[in-house]
Design an enzyme around this catalytic site. Sequence first.
Site: not given
Length: 534
Positions: A206, A268
């Site tokens: 993330d 990401e």
Amino acid sequence: MSVESRDEAAWWESAVIYEIALISFQDSNGDGKGDLAGLMSRIDYLKWLGIDAVWLTPIYKSPFRDLGYDISDYCSIEPAFGSLDAFDRLLEALHAAGIRLILDLVPNHTANDHAWFVESSSSRNSAKADWYIWADPAENGGPPNNWLSRFGGSGWEWCEARRQYYYHSFLVEQPDLNWRNPQVRAAIATSMRFWLDRGVDGFRVDASAVLIKDHLLRDNPPNPQAKSKPPPQRQTPVFTDDRPETMDCIEFIREVIDAYPGRMLCGEVQGKTDRIGHFYGNGRSRLHLPLNFALLDSKWDALSLQATIDAYFNAIPEHVWPVWVIGGHDKQRIASKIGEAQMRVMAMLLMTLRGTPFFFMGDEIGRKRVPIPPDRVHDPFEKLVPGYGLCRDPERAPMRWDDSPGGGFTTGSPWLPLEPPEGAANIAGQQRDERSVLALFRTLMALRRDHAGLRRGGYAPLRSQNDVLAYKRMDGRNEFLVALNIAAEPRNFHWQGRGRLLLSTQLDRRPEPLPDASILLRGNEGVIIAIEPR
């Protein structure tokens, strides 16, 4: 290395990966929230669908202010979801079904009730004093600089115990870790090994582009394109995002993964397409799969899609593996953007482009955004920065498995509302329909699995004309032509050579030889044609 052994070592290059927000997938105990036992009960569906791996949004202990991305303990399960024993049983069952499991790794920040932050915030002299990003006030006593939080307002929060500010890229309750501290890196590595030792098949990192911030704390400049954008986007985040030192952090995480053969690291990333290539490493080991949302961001017409696809392939280094993502827990539903008819075309595009396909639970039934009444909003972004139409709850609403009031998701009250059952897409209804979007997804995945040219083969673009996006896939022995009509009206499509129709997005044409090198594509229709050797 043989193709077979490479397929096993780099399984993600042949896989279709399915993202699940556990809280919205399947409730097993009537509390209105999905859980591990609920997911266990749906493994037969996942196997029937034909996906190869599941990526779960965070399942760790958390106050759940931001879908679990505020973590209190990296090495325990959120009690509302189940237990470590339940997790181990789930992992074993997924593996037995031939499905791999990817967990979310959140290395940028913790929850403010994590033991690390409790200790770090207690004193400037604590053992973990330097585990987070702390700074003295500016001369006027205010925040150290102008950095903004992505959830609105200053990115700095005052801590009375230390008489300092801490930085938070996201919520006030999500303090950023200090990745310049080797102890922090070691602690994250330990938490990764905890799950890798249990048998998980990889991580999705993330916010991987924001792990390091400017050590001089220089102010971000204004964004010249900020007009009509939400306040957090009023700056150009050159000193908080995508710093060169971030690549060293990703390389460190990759070193941990590489100690476990056959494990995958995706992540990401941020920035325009031309920046995505450096997350691969180009000779250095970084992410196996930097997630690429270009299809979601592209205008939906043949010429724009042609340019989007070409720009992406030109931006990534040679000999790396591409990746395509059409949905996610914080991305607006693609079906709401392009409509039900073109969702079929999107499915064929996703499953036939060279690269690993990712899609989000519900995309396989063409699910649209679910209306969320103002008094039911959970998304902290919408609460703190309202009025920009960026609420993520419409994507996160629970799965609708059938047309019952609880959608087959829960016997209680769902944590977010479902759409009304009348006319809403649901799994059971589409499983009964041999021509549904769900049937198309399943058929495309089976076709991809059966043909190496579609799964691992080369890619050659054709000139897109007359609203038809076209390209070829080939593996040396077989050649496939994909033609996608992006218009709602019929279009003639011509090519060179003889071919055999394999599949139409409408699922109503039988595989058959094509009498000449042309086909009339109906409105919103895509086809896959096997080119016969000359």
